[in-house]
Design a protein around this motif. Structure first.
Motif, mmCIF file in Angstrom:
data_model
loop_
_atom_site.group_PDB
_atom_site.id
_atom_site.type_symbol
_atom_site.label_atom_id
_atom_site.label_comp_id
_atom_site.label_asym_id
_atom_site.label_seq_id
_atom_site.Cartn_x
_atom_site.Cartn_y
_atom_site.Cartn_z
ATOM 1 N N THR A 137 0.820 -1.224 0.000
ATOM 2 C CA THR A 137 0.000 0.000 0.000
ATOM 3 C C THR A 137 0.850 1.269 0.000
ATOM 4 O OG1 THR A 137 -0.179 -0.155 2.426
ATOM 5 C CG2 THR A 137 -1.963 -1.130 1.123
ATOM 6 N N PRO A 139 2.215 5.007 -1.383
ATOM 7 C CA PRO A 139 1.494 6.138 -1.979
ATOM 8 C C PRO A 139 1.476 6.091 -3.502
ATOM 9 C CG PRO A 139 3.017 6.893 -0.272
ATOM 10 C CD PRO A 139 3.326 5.453 -0.519
ATOM 11 N N ASP A 217 -9.556 4.028 -6.493
ATOM 12 C CA ASP A 217 -8.781 4.861 -5.592
ATOM 13 C C ASP A 217 -8.319 3.995 -4.424
ATOM 14 O OD1 ASP A 217 -8.747 6.602 -2.970
ATOM 15 O OD2 ASP A 217 -8.408 7.997 -4.629
ATOM 16 N N GLN A 219 -7.189 4.583 -1.404
ATOM 17 C CA GLN A 219 -7.714 4.904 -0.075
ATOM 18 C C GLN A 219 -9.180 4.505 0.067
ATOM 19 O OE1 GLN A 219 -6.840 9.055 0.671
ATOM 20 N NE2 GLN A 219 -4.801 8.579 1.445
ATOM 21 N N SER A 222 -9.389 0.759 0.296
ATOM 22 C CA SER A 222 -8.948 0.329 1.627
ATOM 23 C C SER A 222 -10.063 0.518 2.657
ATOM 24 C CB SER A 222 -7.703 1.115 2.043
ATOM 25 O OG SER A 222 -7.253 0.715 3.311
ATOM 26 N N ARG A 223 -10.758 1.652 2.595
ATOM 27 C CA ARG A 223 -11.851 1.907 3.527
ATOM 28 C C ARG A 223 -12.973 0.881 3.361
ATOM 29 N NH1 ARG A 223 -13.930 7.216 1.835
ATOM 30 N NH2 ARG A 223 -15.606 6.765 3.320
#
Length: 283
Positions: A137, A139, A217, A219, A222-223
């Protein structure tokens, strides 16, 4: 292997440096140099690569990597007792092994490595999952590494390669398979290690893809996966309710039944949901 590299057998190294494995450091030493050589070979042609190794201990895999022709190895070891043994290997391979005494979670390896870079390690059990999630993970993608050749407890390895519908399928599988080819290349019994762990171990190879399999995306994905698998027994309309007031509409847009559970949903659908959620942010 000791006859090939001229260094002592690992049992002698451990005895000479009083390197009894410490449970609090997650140490289980692999002493069979034929096996460490097999792991090194599983990492592919290393002659043009720098290799990052975490938790080398007495240096069995380190020796395998160097004997297989790794251009340069960076070995990060937290246990001060192992440093003299690793320095002996460095002296045997002048200019090809850098040893750092430190915590792998705190050291920036890129200051000591030149691309192309591969990672190969018999990871300490207590930090293995945290390390691999960090490598999966970053950036930016592609990452700093071409491939990860890593030993885990077999149950962790199975979670990395698991498919939808299996009990092992979860967030770790999605993180790995979204951006990598993932496969188990070797399974090892407990008795291969000193001390013998209570479970089997397995070596997983993760090869970085040039781009993720499906657009999403990172992030947002991941959420979604965290919320979905944190309550994996719940229907997705319940487990994801906190992400968006119209979550059922977004699930339908992504081709997911609101009554489905996380373990039933493939990577492509999770990525579709991430795109839908990104396009219609809550509030």
């Amino acid at each position: 292997m000791s006859a090939i590299d001229g260094l002592p057998p690992l049992r002698e190294v451990i005895a000479a440096h009083d390197l009894r494995a410490k449970k609090q450091l997650g140490q289980n030493f692999l002493l069979d140099l034929n096996l460490t050589a097999r792991i090194a070979r599983a990492a592919g042609d290393l002659t043009a690569c720098d290799v990052l190794e975490i938790g080398p201990g007495p240096g069995g895999l380190t020796r395998g990597l160097l004997a297989e022709g790794a251009r340069h190895v960076l070995a990060i070891e937290k246990d001060a007792r192992a440093i003299p043994a690793l320095n002996e290997i460095a002296a045997h391979y002048p200019g090809r092994l850098t040893v750092i005494h430190g915590d792998a979670l705190m050291v920036d390896p890129l200051a000591h490595l030149t691309p192309p870079i591969r990672v190969a390690a018999n990871l300490p059990y207590n930090i293995g999952t945290e390390l691999v999630v960090g490598w999966l993970t970053p950036p930016q993608w592609p990452p700093f590494w071409q491939s990860l050749t890593l030993m885990f407890q077999r149950e962790v390895a199975q979670r990395i390669v698991a498919r939808p519908g299996s009990k092992d399928y979860g967030r770790l599988a999605l993180l790995a398979q979204w951006r990598c080819e993932a496969r188990i290349v070797l399974t090892l019994p407990p008795q291969a290690f000193v001390p013998a762990p209570k479970v089997e171990s397995a070596v997983v190879q993760l090869t970085a893809l040039p781009a993720p399999r499906y657009p999403a995306d990172a992030q947002v994905l991941s959420r979604i996966t965290f919320a979905a698998f944190n309550q994996r027994r719940k229907m997705l309309r319940a487990s994801l309710r906190g992400l968006h007031p119209q979550i059922e509409t977004l699930l339908a847009e992504a081709g997911i039944l609101p009554t489905a559970r996380a373990e039933e949903i493939g990577l492509d659908r999770f990525c579709a949901l991430a795109r839908a959620l990104k396009s219609q942010p809550a509030g």
